[in-house]
Each structure stands twice: as structure tokens, then as C-alpha cells.
Design a protein around this motif. Structure first.
Motif, PDB file in Angstrom:
ATOM      1  N   VAL A  57       0.886  -1.162   0.000  1.00  0.00           N
ATOM      2  CA  VAL A  57       0.000   0.000   0.000  1.00  0.00           C
ATOM      3  C   VAL A  57       0.924   1.211   0.000  1.00  0.00           C
ATOM      4  CG1 VAL A  57      -1.807   1.281   1.212  1.00  0.00           C
ATOM      5  CG2 VAL A  57      -1.822  -1.227   1.251  1.00  0.00           C
ATOM      6  N   ARG A  58       0.881   1.972  -1.079  1.00  0.00           N
ATOM      7  CA  ARG A  58       1.734   3.151  -1.213  1.00  0.00           C
ATOM      8  C   ARG A  58       0.853   4.393  -1.256  1.00  0.00           C
ATOM      9  NH1 ARG A  58       6.849   1.586  -4.311  1.00  0.00           N
ATOM     10  NH2 ARG A  58       6.755  -0.671  -4.323  1.00  0.00           N
ATOM     11  N   ASP A  59       1.331   5.429  -0.590  1.00  0.00           N
ATOM     12  CA  ASP A  59       0.578   6.679  -0.620  1.00  0.00           C
ATOM     13  C   ASP A  59       1.537   7.849  -0.585  1.00  0.00           C
ATOM     14  OD1 ASP A  59       0.886   7.763   2.226  1.00  0.00           O
ATOM     15  OD2 ASP A  59       0.102   5.760   2.625  1.00  0.00           O
ATOM     16  N   THR A  60       0.995   9.015  -0.836  1.00  0.00           N
ATOM     17  CA  THR A  60       1.791  10.238  -0.825  1.00  0.00           C
ATOM     18  C   THR A  60       1.557  11.030   0.457  1.00  0.00           C
ATOM     19  OG1 THR A  60       0.071  11.418  -2.033  1.00  0.00           O
ATOM     20  CG2 THR A  60       1.826  10.414  -3.340  1.00  0.00           C
ATOM     21  N   GLY A  61       1.037  10.356   1.474  1.00  0.00           N
ATOM     22  CA  GLY A  61       0.752  11.004   2.752  1.00  0.00           C
ATOM     23  C   GLY A  61       2.005  11.211   3.581  1.00  0.00           C
ATOM     24  N   ILE A  62       1.799  11.549   4.862  1.00  0.00           N
ATOM     25  CA  ILE A  62       2.920  11.889   5.747  1.00  0.00           C
ATOM     26  C   ILE A  62       3.781  10.678   6.082  1.00  0.00           C
ATOM     27  CG2 ILE A  62       1.764  13.884   6.739  1.00  0.00           C
ATOM     28  CD1 ILE A  62       1.123  12.167   9.192  1.00  0.00           C
ATOM     29  N   GLY A  63       3.245   9.471   5.918  1.00  0.00           N
ATOM     30  CA  GLY A  63       4.042   8.266   6.108  1.00  0.00           C
ATOM     31  C   GLY A  63       4.129   7.801   7.552  1.00  0.00           C
ATOM     32  N   ILE A  64       4.760   6.651   7.720  1.00  0.00           N
ATOM     33  CA  ILE A  64       4.983   6.053   9.029  1.00  0.00           C
ATOM     34  C   ILE A  64       6.443   6.287   9.368  1.00  0.00           C
ATOM     35  CG2 ILE A  64       4.971   3.888  10.348  1.00  0.00           C
ATOM     36  CD1 ILE A  64       2.925   2.824   8.300  1.00  0.00           C
ATOM     37  N   SER A  65       6.715   6.750  10.576  1.00  0.00           N
ATOM     38  CA  SER A  65       8.100   7.004  10.958  1.00  0.00           C
ATOM     39  C   SER A  65       8.914   5.723  10.896  1.00  0.00           C
ATOM     40  CB  SER A  65       8.173   7.598  12.371  1.00  0.00           C
ATOM     41  OG  SER A  65       7.839   6.604  13.324  1.00  0.00           O
ATOM     42  N   GLU A  66      10.193   5.860  10.629  1.00  0.00           N
ATOM     43  CA  GLU A  66      11.091   4.701  10.511  1.00  0.00           C
ATOM     44  C   GLU A  66      11.043   3.836  11.769  1.00  0.00           C
ATOM     45  OE1 GLU A  66      13.408   2.325   8.323  1.00  0.00           O
ATOM     46  OE2 GLU A  66      12.826   4.287   7.595  1.00  0.00           O
ATOM     47  N   ALA A  67      10.923   4.450  12.927  1.00  0.00           N
ATOM     48  CA  ALA A  67      10.887   3.712  14.198  1.00  0.00           C
ATOM     49  C   ALA A  67       9.630   2.848  14.335  1.00  0.00           C
ATOM     50  CB  ALA A  67      10.981   4.695  15.357  1.00  0.00           C
ATOM     51  N   ASP A  68       8.543   3.237  13.688  1.00  0.00           N
ATOM     52  CA  ASP A  68       7.272   2.511  13.805  1.00  0.00           C
ATOM     53  C   ASP A  68       7.059   1.478  12.714  1.00  0.00           C
ATOM     54  OD1 ASP A  68       6.543   3.866  16.109  1.00  0.00           O
ATOM     55  OD2 ASP A  68       5.562   5.464  14.986  1.00  0.00           O
ATOM     56  N   ARG A  69       7.978   1.348  11.771  1.00  0.00           N
ATOM     57  CA  ARG A  69       7.807   0.385  10.670  1.00  0.00           C
ATOM     58  C   ARG A  69       8.068  -1.015  11.111  1.00  0.00           C
ATOM     59  NH1 ARG A  69      10.227   3.628   5.526  1.00  0.00           N
ATOM     60  NH2 ARG A  69       8.950   5.447   5.896  1.00  0.00           N
TER      61      ARG A  69
END
Length: 69
Positions: A57-69
Motif C-alpha cells: 500500500v503506497r501513498d503520498t501522505g505523511i508516512g509512518i516514521s522509521e521507528a514505527d515500521r
């Protein structure tokens, strides 16, 4: 869980449709929630080993922080 073309065994996959649906709805829901004026793409690809299917699932939103991936 299956893909569009069941006449070709390479386009058919078995899995737990309830769990896949739940995960995809969660990811797409989050993408919708955090993507304003952008785009969301859902992709599925059978991996080269043939036993696994990868969903993205790809989006152009603010994203998930690297720590939360």
C-alpha cells in the motif's frame, strides 16, 4: 484469496481472506486518513519463490516514521 485469472495456476493463491482483508483495510484506511490531495496505490505481486504474495500500500501522505515500521 484469489487473483483475477483462475484459469492459470500462477494467478491463484490460497490464504486467510479474513486476515488479509483486515490488514489491507487497516493499511488503506490509514493511507486515506493521512493522505490529503495525493494518491494511494494498492499492489499485489507473487514473489519469485512462488509461495508468497506481497501486498503493498503506497501513498503520498505523511508516512509512518522509521521507528514505527
Amino acid at each position: 484469496l484469489s487473483f483475477d485469472n483462475r484459469s492459470n495456476d500462477e494467478n491463484f493463491a490460497l490464504g486467510d481472506p479474513t486476515r488479509v482483508r483486515q490488514i489491507l483495510l487497516n493499511l488503506v484506511g490509514n493511507a486515506i486518513k493521512f493522505t490529503r490531495n495525493g494518491s494511494i496505490t494498492v499492489e499485489a505481486e507473487r514473489l519469485p519463490d512462488g509461495d508468497l504474495v506481497e501486498f503493498r500500500v503506497r501513498d503520498t501522505g505523511i508516512g509512518i516514521s522509521e521507528a514505527d515500521r
